[in-house]
Design a protein around this motif. Structure first.
Motif, PDB file in Angstrom:
ATOM      1  N   SER A  82      72.736 -38.037  41.281  1.00 59.45           N
ATOM      2  CA  SER A  82      74.006 -37.810  41.973  1.00 59.45           C
ATOM      3  C   SER A  82      74.836 -39.082  42.097  1.00 59.45           C
ATOM      4  O   SER A  82      76.066 -39.043  41.980  1.00 59.45           O
ATOM      5  CB  SER A  82      73.759 -37.201  43.347  1.00 59.45           C
ATOM      6  N   ASN A 107      79.384 -38.541  50.469  1.00 50.60           N
ATOM      7  CA  ASN A 107      79.833 -39.193  49.234  1.00 50.60           C
ATOM      8  C   ASN A 107      80.347 -40.607  49.516  1.00 50.60           C
ATOM      9  O   ASN A 107      80.138 -41.531  48.716  1.00 50.60           O
ATOM     10  CB  ASN A 107      80.916 -38.366  48.553  1.00 50.60           C
ATOM     11  N   PRO A 116      71.753 -42.281  46.345  1.00 51.68           N
ATOM     12  CA  PRO A 116      72.002 -40.837  46.352  1.00 51.68           C
ATOM     13  C   PRO A 116      71.948 -40.299  47.780  1.00 51.68           C
ATOM     14  O   PRO A 116      71.089 -40.692  48.574  1.00 51.68           O
ATOM     15  CB  PRO A 116      70.856 -40.272  45.508  1.00 51.68           C
ATOM     16  N   GLY A 118      72.552 -36.397  49.910  1.00 52.37           N
ATOM     17  CA  GLY A 118      72.832 -34.968  49.808  1.00 52.37           C
ATOM     18  C   GLY A 118      72.661 -34.304  51.156  1.00 52.37           C
ATOM     19  O   GLY A 118      72.227 -34.940  52.127  1.00 52.37           O
ATOM     20  N   CYS A 167      67.518 -28.032  45.585  1.00 51.54           N
ATOM     21  CA  CYS A 167      68.102 -29.068  44.746  1.00 51.54           C
ATOM     22  C   CYS A 167      67.174 -29.311  43.569  1.00 51.54           C
ATOM     23  O   CYS A 167      65.964 -29.490  43.755  1.00 51.54           O
ATOM     24  CB  CYS A 167      68.295 -30.362  45.543  1.00 51.54           C
ATOM     25  N   ASN A 171      67.801 -35.130  42.705  1.00 48.10           N
ATOM     26  CA  ASN A 171      69.103 -35.096  43.375  1.00 48.10           C
ATOM     27  C   ASN A 171      70.237 -34.820  42.387  1.00 48.10           C
ATOM     28  O   ASN A 171      71.380 -35.204  42.629  1.00 48.10           O
ATOM     29  CB  ASN A 171      69.357 -36.421  44.122  1.00 48.10           C
ATOM     30  N   LYS A 173      71.487 -31.687  41.126  1.00 42.69           N
ATOM     31  CA  LYS A 173      72.444 -30.651  41.509  1.00 42.69           C
ATOM     32  C   LYS A 173      71.829 -29.714  42.543  1.00 42.69           C
ATOM     33  O   LYS A 173      70.674 -29.321  42.436  1.00 42.69           O
ATOM     34  CB  LYS A 173      72.906 -29.846  40.284  1.00 42.69           C
TER      35      LYS A 173
END
Length: 227
Positions: A82, A107, A116, A118, A167, A171, A173
């Motif tokens: 990611s 983000n 990363p 999430g 997921c 990481n 998607k």
């Protein structure tokens, strides 16, 4: 509330792994969308200047994830982690769009700290979360932006709950089923590192942004390999 556990085999393969877990409850994930969108855009522009003349795969924070992906059989060129995906898009001036405050915030943290990050909607998770290797009998799941549901491949690293993966390829998607939406009020966010530097400053920054833009209550945990 949902907890995150790590399979012993994961710790054995990646003993330097750190997972910063932030569980937030009672948040408002829609009122500050314009503010977090502007914040994200400013961070993206700053990162774009930093990576303009850089070969991304040579960055230590990217290279370490590429090696991890190779170890469980995923081709990092086809399936970038990611963080690399964000950096690639910014380098191409195809800035990721603002989605909602929670996603924008993770983000922002991902780009600022080069790790990363999430998150999942706790209300949509069944049971606890596990970071583990996929088996031969995984359920089919619908990934974000994918037209067809597919099962994880045996041996790939996944996050999963009692229903199935949330997921794929560590990481790479996330599943559509547990995604963060404007109506999310309780969420679990995970910051990941395979390097030695402590994730504590990153976690503190994440909690501060969540408090400022989403409100609610946050609880943090740092998971490391058992002694």
């Amino acid at each position: 509330m949902t907890n995150l556990y790590v399979a012993q085999e994961i710790w054995q393969q990646w003993p330097k792994l750190q997972l910063g877990v932030v569980k937030v409850s009672g948040i408002n994930n829609e009122q500050a969308s314009a503010a977090t969108a502007n914040y994200l855009q400013n961070v993206q522009q700053s990162v774009a200047r930093q990576v303009q003349e850089v070969t991304l795969i040579e960055l230590p924070e990217v290279a370490v994830w590429r090696e991890a992906y190779r170890l469980f059989g995923a081709k990092p060129k086809r399936y970038p982690c990611s963080l690399e995906n964000l950096l690639q898009r910014i380098k191409r001036e195809q800035y990721p769009r603002a989605i909602n405050p929670l996603v924008d915030i993770y983000n922002i943290i991902s780009l600022q700290y080069r790790v990363p990050v999430g998150g999942e909607d706790i209300a949509k998770i069944k049971g606890d979360l596990w970071l583990r290797f996929a088996t031969e009998n995984e359920a089919f799941i619908q990934l974000l932006g994918e037209a067809e549901a597919k099962a994880p491949k045996p041996g790939e690293v996944i996050y999963s709950d009692d229903v199935g993966a949330v997921c794929r390829r560590w990481n790479w998607k996330e599943a559509d089923r547990t995604k963060l939406t404007p109506s999310t009020t309780d969420a679990i966010l995970v910051v990941e590192s395979l390097q030695e530097a402590s994730l504590q400053p990153c976690l503190e920054a994440l909690v501060n942004l969540l408090s400022e833009y989403c409100g609610g209550k946050a609880e943090t945990t740092l998971l490391t390999a058992p002694a």
